[in-house]
Design a protein around this motif. Structure first.
Motif, PDB file in Angstrom:
ATOM      1  N   THR A  63       5.733 -10.598  12.934  1.00 43.70           N
ATOM      2  CA  THR A  63       7.058 -11.148  13.155  1.00 43.70           C
ATOM      3  C   THR A  63       7.924 -10.212  14.004  1.00 43.70           C
ATOM      4  O   THR A  63       7.555  -9.068  14.292  1.00 43.70           O
ATOM      5  N   LYS A  64       9.098 -10.697  14.348  1.00 45.36           N
ATOM      6  CA  LYS A  64      10.036  -9.923  15.157  1.00 45.36           C
ATOM      7  C   LYS A  64      10.409  -8.605  14.491  1.00 45.36           C
ATOM      8  O   LYS A  64      10.590  -7.578  15.161  1.00 45.36           O
ATOM      9  N   ASP A  65      10.521  -8.633  13.151  1.00 45.69           N
ATOM     10  CA  ASP A  65      10.917  -7.428  12.424  1.00 45.69           C
ATOM     11  C   ASP A  65       9.729  -6.694  11.808  1.00 45.69           C
ATOM     12  O   ASP A  65       9.891  -5.866  10.908  1.00 45.69           O
ATOM     13  N   GLY A  66       8.520  -6.966  12.308  1.00 42.54           N
ATOM     14  CA  GLY A  66       7.372  -6.140  11.979  1.00 42.54           C
ATOM     15  C   GLY A  66       6.584  -6.516  10.749  1.00 42.54           C
ATOM     16  O   GLY A  66       5.738  -5.736  10.297  1.00 42.54           O
ATOM     17  N   GLU A  67       6.781  -7.717  10.209  1.00 45.00           N
ATOM     18  CA  GLU A  67       6.019  -8.166   9.043  1.00 45.00           C
ATOM     19  C   GLU A  67       4.739  -8.858   9.507  1.00 45.00           C
ATOM     20  O   GLU A  67       4.749  -9.633  10.465  1.00 45.00           O
ATOM     21  N   LEU A  68       3.633  -8.560   8.839  1.00 42.73           N
ATOM     22  CA  LEU A  68       2.381  -9.241   9.146  1.00 42.73           C
ATOM     23  C   LEU A  68       2.329 -10.554   8.379  1.00 42.73           C
ATOM     24  O   LEU A  68       2.548 -10.594   7.163  1.00 42.73           O
ATOM     25  N   VAL A  69       2.047 -11.641   9.113  1.00 40.11           N
ATOM     26  CA  VAL A  69       1.982 -12.971   8.517  1.00 40.11           C
ATOM     27  C   VAL A  69       0.661 -13.632   8.890  1.00 40.11           C
ATOM     28  O   VAL A  69       0.014 -13.264   9.878  1.00 40.11           O
ATOM     29  N   VAL A  70       0.280 -14.620   8.092  1.00 39.10           N
ATOM     30  CA  VAL A  70      -0.997 -15.301   8.282  1.00 39.10           C
ATOM     31  C   VAL A  70      -0.740 -16.662   8.915  1.00 39.10           C
ATOM     32  O   VAL A  70      -0.241 -17.586   8.270  1.00 39.10           O
ATOM     33  N   ILE A  71      -1.065 -16.774  10.196  1.00 35.82           N
ATOM     34  CA  ILE A  71      -0.878 -18.005  10.950  1.00 35.82           C
ATOM     35  C   ILE A  71      -1.770 -17.941  12.185  1.00 35.82           C
ATOM     36  O   ILE A  71      -1.972 -16.865  12.744  1.00 35.82           O
TER      37      ILE A  71
END
Length: 289
Positions: free
Chosen positions: A72-80
């Protein structure tokens, strides 16, 4: 039970299968059916890359699941899977003025507001895009194994280091978990980085290198994971002839196989794994049901 009697490469396949805990035990002169991997979870039956999808795979009795990781923009890893939120969420409705709705342009809090299930079925309305941390905890809870794809690494500098740090924090880089985790990417440079940072990890390259390129890939990958339509029994045998960084023959996991006829055909090539949106269909085909 389906058996792949490929005498010339039986030893090689068995060595790789042992690394990846296949679906059945090998017998003398034969190798069991390929490992079945639920692509983005059981994504034909629940919205892809969600906790619901890996829960569904677990309910169906499948231990291996596959996912895609972005940032994400603020550095969070997401599953997509997609680099845009448009296809699998209601981002156009929630943030109508922010086209093209790229994952990297939204904060984790903004993405957490999105519905990632309503597009698939009203029954899944309100399903969220999971963070990688949430996802790993659910995989652990379900006693599953993970084929993790570093997606679009060119968009996210340092994502390999960040992903490995999170995996380590969640306990997935210890000896117990190493046999339950494979990290892959379409980027050879990304896979090489993962191998250099964590040499004990099993790694895979998504694609079909030429046979002439295999020696260089064998320095940092354990598996070649190509599209099923791009391979043949000859290519699979050629891959099995090379030894990877852990002293075992290279393996082959083919994607995306969703019907019985294709499952039989590709399994006949001697592949070690089949990646599928319909794991139940593939399993039934390989079991002769």
């Amino acid at each position: 039970m389906y058996a792949r009697a490929v005498a010339a490469t039986a030893t090689a396949i068995m060595g790789t299968a042992g690394l990846l805990t296949p679906t059945s035990e090998a017998r003398a002169g034969e190798v069991g059916p390929p490992t079945v991997v639920a692509h983005r979870g059981a994504s034909a039956y629940a919205p892809e890359n969600t906790l619901a999808s890996i829960d569904e795979a677990a309910k169906m009795g499948f231990s291996w699941v596959e996912n895609d990781v972005q940032r994400t923009k603020d550095g969070e890893l997401v599953v997509i899977h997609d680099d845009s939120l448009q296809r699998t969420t209601n981002v156009e409705d929630v943030f109508p003025g922010r086209a093209p709705w790229k994952v990297k342009d939204f904060t984790a809090a903004e993405i957490a507001r999105l519905d990632a299930g309503g597009w698939f079925s009203p029954a899944y309305a309100g399903t969220r895009v999971p963070t990688l941390e949430q996802y790993m905890r659910r995989v652990e809870h379900n006693h599953e194994k993970l084929l993790l794809e570093v997606k679009n690494p060119e968009l996210y500098p340092g994502i390999e280091q960040q992903t490995l740090k999170l995996l380590g924090n969640e306990g997935w880089l210890d000896r117990q978990h190493l046999g339950r985790l494979i990290v892959q990417s379409f980027s050879a440079d990304s896979v090489r980085t993962v191998h250099e940072l964590r040499p004990a990890l099993t790694t895979a390259y998504l694609g079909r290198p030429s046979v002439a390129q295999l020696p260089q890939y064998a320095c940092f990958i354990d598996l070649i994971n190509p599209s099923y339509g791009s391979i043949s029994s000859g290519y699979v045998s050629a891959v099995h002839a090379f030894t990877g960084p852990h002293g075992r023959p290279l393996g082959v996991f083919a994607w995306t196989v969703d019907d019985a006829a294709t499952a039989w055909k590709v399994a006949g090539y001697g592949v070690d794994g089949l990646i599928t949106n319909k794991p139940d269909v593939v399993r039934a085909a390989l079991d002769g049901d």
